[in-house]
Design a protein around this motif. Structure first.
Motif, PDB file in Angstrom:
ATOM      1  N   TRP B 151      42.257  27.862  80.885  1.00  0.00           N
ATOM      2  CA  TRP B 151      43.521  28.062  81.576  1.00  0.00           C
ATOM      3  C   TRP B 151      43.961  26.760  82.232  1.00  0.00           C
ATOM      4  O   TRP B 151      43.139  25.953  82.658  1.00  0.00           O
ATOM      5  CB  TRP B 151      43.376  29.144  82.663  1.00  0.00           C
ATOM      6  N   ARG B 161      41.871  28.432  93.018  1.00  0.00           N
ATOM      7  CA  ARG B 161      40.626  29.209  93.089  1.00  0.00           C
ATOM      8  C   ARG B 161      40.917  30.708  93.136  1.00  0.00           C
ATOM      9  O   ARG B 161      40.219  31.518  92.521  1.00  0.00           O
ATOM     10  CB  ARG B 161      39.798  28.768  94.295  1.00  0.00           C
ATOM     11  N   LEU B 162      41.971  31.093  93.887  1.00  0.00           N
ATOM     12  CA  LEU B 162      42.326  32.510  93.965  1.00  0.00           C
ATOM     13  C   LEU B 162      42.838  33.023  92.626  1.00  0.00           C
ATOM     14  O   LEU B 162      42.463  34.118  92.171  1.00  0.00           O
ATOM     15  CB  LEU B 162      43.387  32.721  95.050  1.00  0.00           C
ATOM     16  N   GLU B 163      43.686  32.241  91.993  1.00  0.00           N
ATOM     17  CA  GLU B 163      44.246  32.666  90.709  1.00  0.00           C
ATOM     18  C   GLU B 163      43.151  32.760  89.640  1.00  0.00           C
ATOM     19  O   GLU B 163      43.146  33.685  88.825  1.00  0.00           O
ATOM     20  CB  GLU B 163      45.337  31.687  90.273  1.00  0.00           C
ATOM     21  N   HIS B 166      41.417  36.031  90.180  1.00  0.00           N
ATOM     22  CA  HIS B 166      42.207  37.162  89.676  1.00  0.00           C
ATOM     23  C   HIS B 166      42.136  37.242  88.152  1.00  0.00           C
ATOM     24  O   HIS B 166      41.984  38.329  87.582  1.00  0.00           O
ATOM     25  CB  HIS B 166      43.658  37.029  90.132  1.00  0.00           C
ATOM     26  N   ILE B 167      42.256  36.085  87.504  1.00  0.00           N
ATOM     27  CA  ILE B 167      42.191  36.060  86.035  1.00  0.00           C
ATOM     28  C   ILE B 167      40.827  36.555  85.556  1.00  0.00           C
ATOM     29  O   ILE B 167      40.730  37.339  84.599  1.00  0.00           O
ATOM     30  CB  ILE B 167      42.485  34.630  85.527  1.00  0.00           C
ATOM     31  N   ARG B 170      40.648  40.302  85.914  1.00  0.00           N
ATOM     32  CA  ARG B 170      41.542  40.952  84.945  1.00  0.00           C
ATOM     33  C   ARG B 170      40.960  40.909  83.533  1.00  0.00           C
ATOM     34  O   ARG B 170      40.956  41.913  82.815  1.00  0.00           O
ATOM     35  CB  ARG B 170      42.899  40.250  84.982  1.00  0.00           C
TER      36      ARG B 170
END
Lengths: 191, 191
Positions: B151, B161-163, B166-167, B170
C-alpha cells in the motif's frame, strides 16, 4: 502481490489526525531519556496488548530505543513467549504480581533490551480470575533491579488500558532517569 | 510491591474516554467473525508496533480469538522473534514483501494461531531503506494460503500507522470471512 492506494481514513472516518496515544503521555520524554542514556526498552503486554509499545513507537526517533515486544494475551503465551514459569501461572495465575515481574524480565531478555516493562490486569467489562475490573500489575526490569507495582484503576475498558499505559511509561521513565534507585524512589528491591 | 490508586487520566488530561482505535475499524466484526468460526489470530508488527493487537483487544470478548503477537521493531527481532530468514533480511531488508509474508507466518506459528497478520513499512517522518514514507507491506497467513499486499499511504506518522491498522483488520476480516478465496477475492496464491 496486490498493490493499493488508500484514501485517508482520518479524513473519511473522522478519526483523529494526531496520535491520541502520546497525548498526555511521557512517551517523548522517555524516548529522549533513553536515547541520552544509550539504552533500550522492550515490552510484554497482556492487559494493554501492544498499547505501550505502540505509544513509544509514536514518537519519531523511537527506533533508537524501542527494541520490540511481546503481546501475551493468551495465558499459555505468557509462558512460551514471555518466560513466566508454569509454577507461577498455576499457583498465582495470569493476573498476578509475580507474573508481571517475570514478564518484565522476559521482555528484557528475549528482546535484548536494557529495560523490560510488563502489564497484566483486568480491563473489564467483567472480573477475571477473582480480580476486580481495574486491577493492574506493572512489572519493571532493568539492569540493576526489578520491581512490581499494583494499581487499582477506575473506568471503562479503554480508560483502564490507556491509564495503565501512561502509568507504565511514567514509572519506566522514573527508573531510567534514576537507575540506581529502587521502587518508590528508595534504594532496594520491590516488596 | 508498591500499590497505588490513580485518578482518571481521561478526566485529568482530557484524553479520549472512548477507544479511538476501534472507532471506524472493523475490530468488532473481526472478533465476531473469528469467534463464530472458532478461529484465532496473532500479529507481528513493526510499523504499527502493537496497534493491530491493541485494537483487537479493545473489543470485549477479544480473548476468545486474540492469541497474542510480536512487536518486531528492531530488524534483528524480525528474525529472532518473527522468524524472517536472514537471507530475506539481507537481500530485501526489513521493509519488503517477503519480510511481511514471513512475519505473518511467524506470528501464526509462534503464537499458535489460525491466522497471522503482519505489517512493516515506513511511518515517517523520514524515508527508510530507500522506501518513501507511507510505503506499507501487509502480510496475511492463514490455514490455506498466505498473501502479501503493498500500500501507498499518505499523511503524518499517526495517520499512516492508524490507516495501516484499519487496512490490516479489514483484509484479515475478508480472508476469515472467505477462507477458501485467495488474495483480491480470487482463488489462488498471492504473488
Amino acid at each position: 502481490m496486490v498493490r493499493g492506494r488508500a484514501r485517508s481514513i482520518a479524513r473519511r472516518m473522522n478519526a483523529p489526525a494526531a496520535d491520541p496515544l502520546i497525548a498526555g503521555a511521557p512517551a517523548a520524554d522517555l524516548v529522549r531519556t533513553l536515547t541520552a542514556a544509550g539504552q533500550t526498552v522492550a515490552t510484554a503486554e497482556s492487559l494493554t496488548a501492544g498499547l505501550v509499545a505502540a505509544t513509544i513507537a509514536g514518537v519519531p526517533g523511537a527506533s533508537a530505543v524501542l527494541r520490540g515486544g511481546l503481546v501475551v494475551y493468551a495465558t499459555d503465551l505468557k509462558h512460551s513467549l514471555g518466560g513466566v514459569s508454569d509454577e507461577v501461572l498455576e499457583t498465582e495465575g495470569p493476573v498476578a504480581a509475580s507474573t508481571a515481574e517475570q514478564l518484565a524480565v522476559g521482555a528484557r531478555t528475549r528482546c535484548g533490551a536494557d529495560w523490560g516493562v510488563a502489564l497484566t490486569g483486568v480491563a473489564g467489562p467483567d472480573p477475571q480470575d477473582g480480580h476486580a475490573v481495574g486491577t493492574v500489575f506493572l512489572g519493571l526490569a532493568g539492569p540493576k533491579h526489578t520491581e512490581v507495582m499494583r494499581w487499582k484503576l477506575r473506568g471503562e475498558r479503554w480508560t483502564i488500558r490507556l491509564e495503565a499505559t501512561h502509568i507504565a511509561l511514567r514509572e519506566l521513565l522514573r527508573c531510567v532517569a534514576r537507575p540506581d534507585r529502587g521502587p518508590g524512589g528508595q534504594d532496594g528491591q520491590g516488596e
